[in-house]
Design an enzyme around this catalytic site. Structure first.
Site, PDB file in Angstrom:
ATOM      1  CG  PHE A  26      -2.210   0.650   1.089  1.00 11.60           C
ATOM      2  CD1 PHE A  26      -3.366  -0.100   0.882  1.00 11.60           C
ATOM      3  CD2 PHE A  26      -2.322   2.029   1.150  1.00 11.60           C
ATOM      4  CE1 PHE A  26      -4.601   0.507   0.747  1.00 11.60           C
ATOM      5  CE2 PHE A  26      -3.551   2.642   1.014  1.00 11.60           C
ATOM      6  CZ  PHE A  26      -4.688   1.889   0.820  1.00 11.60           C
ATOM      7  CG  HIS A  92     -10.060   1.491   7.418  1.00 13.61           C
ATOM      8  ND1 HIS A  92     -10.371   1.806   6.134  1.00 13.61           N
ATOM      9  CD2 HIS A  92      -9.153   0.492   7.336  1.00 13.61           C
ATOM     10  CE1 HIS A  92      -9.684   1.041   5.307  1.00 13.61           C
ATOM     11  NE2 HIS A  92      -8.932   0.250   6.000  1.00 13.61           N
ATOM     12  CG  PHE A 117       6.679   1.491  14.273  1.00 10.72           C
ATOM     13  CD1 PHE A 117       5.803   0.521  13.826  1.00 10.72           C
ATOM     14  CD2 PHE A 117       6.217   2.797  14.372  1.00 10.72           C
ATOM     15  CE1 PHE A 117       4.493   0.834  13.482  1.00 10.72           C
ATOM     16  CE2 PHE A 117       4.911   3.129  14.032  1.00 10.72           C
ATOM     17  CZ  PHE A 117       4.046   2.140  13.586  1.00 10.72           C
ATOM     18  NE  ARG A 131       6.971  12.696   9.555  1.00  7.58           N
ATOM     19  CZ  ARG A 131       6.529  13.922   9.278  1.00  7.58           C
ATOM     20  NH1 ARG A 131       6.378  14.306   8.012  1.00  7.58           N
ATOM     21  NH2 ARG A 131       6.243  14.775  10.242  1.00  7.58           N
TER      22      ARG A 131
HETATM   23  N1  INI Z   1      -2.817   0.077   4.389  1.00 10.75           N
HETATM   24  C1  INI Z   1      -1.678   0.813   4.456  1.00 10.75           C
HETATM   25  O1  INI Z   1      -0.585   0.248   4.559  1.00 10.75           O
HETATM   26  N2  INI Z   1      -1.756   2.169   4.420  1.00 10.75           N
HETATM   27  C2  INI Z   1      -2.942   2.830   4.314  1.00 10.75           C
HETATM   28  O2  INI Z   1      -2.925   4.091   4.277  1.00 10.75           O
HETATM   29  C3  INI Z   1      -4.136   2.069   4.229  1.00 10.75           C
HETATM   30  N3  INI Z   1      -5.406   2.727   4.053  1.00 10.75           N
HETATM   31  O3  INI Z   1      -5.421   3.906   3.693  1.00 10.75           O
HETATM   32  O4  INI Z   1      -6.444   2.100   4.216  1.00 10.75           O
HETATM   33  C4  INI Z   1      -4.039   0.656   4.279  1.00 10.75           C
HETATM   34  N4  INI Z   1      -5.152  -0.125   4.214  1.00 10.75           N
HETATM   35  C5  INI Z   1      -5.075  -1.522   3.907  1.00 10.75           C
HETATM   36  C6  INI Z   1      -4.881  -2.388   5.138  1.00 10.75           C
HETATM   37  O5  INI Z   1      -3.557  -2.257   5.637  1.00 10.75           O
HETATM   38  C7  INI Z   1      -5.090  -3.856   4.812  1.00 10.75           C
HETATM   39  O6  INI Z   1      -4.163  -4.276   3.839  1.00 10.75           O
HETATM   40  C8  INI Z   1      -6.499  -4.155   4.267  1.00 10.75           C
HETATM   41  O7  INI Z   1      -7.482  -3.635   5.147  1.00 10.75           O
HETATM   42  C9  INI Z   1      -6.714  -5.683   4.144  1.00 10.75           C
HETATM   43  O8  INI Z   1      -6.596  -6.328   5.402  1.00 10.75           O
END
Ligand code: INI
Length: 159
Positions: A26, A92, A117, A131
């Site tokens: 992501f 979320h 982290f 960052r």
């Molecule tokens: N995952 C991220 O790593 N960053 C994000 O900003 C994000 N947002 O915006 O929702 C995000 N969502 C996906 C989440 O981590 C899971 O992969 C998904 O919910 C499936 O379990």
């Protein structure tokens, strides 16, 4: 009294075991910069290229279980976690960022394998880019160097 001389600090020596990087897909273009920062720093501190393994997970929410599974194999000296969670992008945020941080904490406490982290939690994409090697350092690099320090410090504590 020279209290500094009484401190026990971790050094930054390369461990004999491998180091894992767990990175989310992501916001991949920013996470890739964190991976570069982490990888570069590990090499600069003497970790051999073939001792660094990168594992990709879909999002930050999936980082903890990958860390826990990797730690349980006993093959890794420590794990650098990298991801980007942007508040503006999701309603979320709190359900992803908090559990990610807590999950990583739980994984390291339950396995005694250090995990640092390097997951950015920002208000917007600009802060995340800043960052990840732009104007505010590279948190991937910081997480990598911090991991070496913790591996060495825990080595001394558990010796
Ligand atoms: N995952 C991220 O790593 N960053 C994000 O900003 C994000 N947002 O915006 O929702 C995000 N969502 C996906 C989440 O981590 C899971 O992969 C998904 O919910 C499936 O379990």
């Amino acid at each position: 009294m020279d209290l500094k001389s009484r401190e026990i600090n971790g050094t930054f020596n390369a461990p004999s075991k491998n180091i894992a990087i767990v990175a989310s897909r992501f916001n991949e273009f920013i996470v890739d910069r964190l991976i570069s920062g982490a990888f570069d720093s590990l090499l600069r501190y003497g970790v051999k290229n073939d001792k660094i393994e990168i594992f990709r997970v879909p999002g930050a929410y999936e980082i903890p279980i990958a860390c826990q599974s990797l730690a349980k194999t006993g093959r890794y000296a420590g794990i650098v976690t990298l991801g980007v969670v942007i508040r503006g992008e999701t309603t979320h945020f709190d359900y992803v960022a908090g559990p990610c941080a807590n999950g990583i904490l739980q994984a390291q406490l339950s396995t005694n394998i250090p995990m640092t982290f390097g997951v950015l939690t920002t208000e917007n994409i600009e802060q995340a880019v800043a960052r990840a090697g732009a104007t505010a350092g590279n948190k991937g690099s910081e997480a990598a160097v911090g991991l070496l320090e913790m591996i060495n410090l825990l080595g001394k504590i558990n010796d």
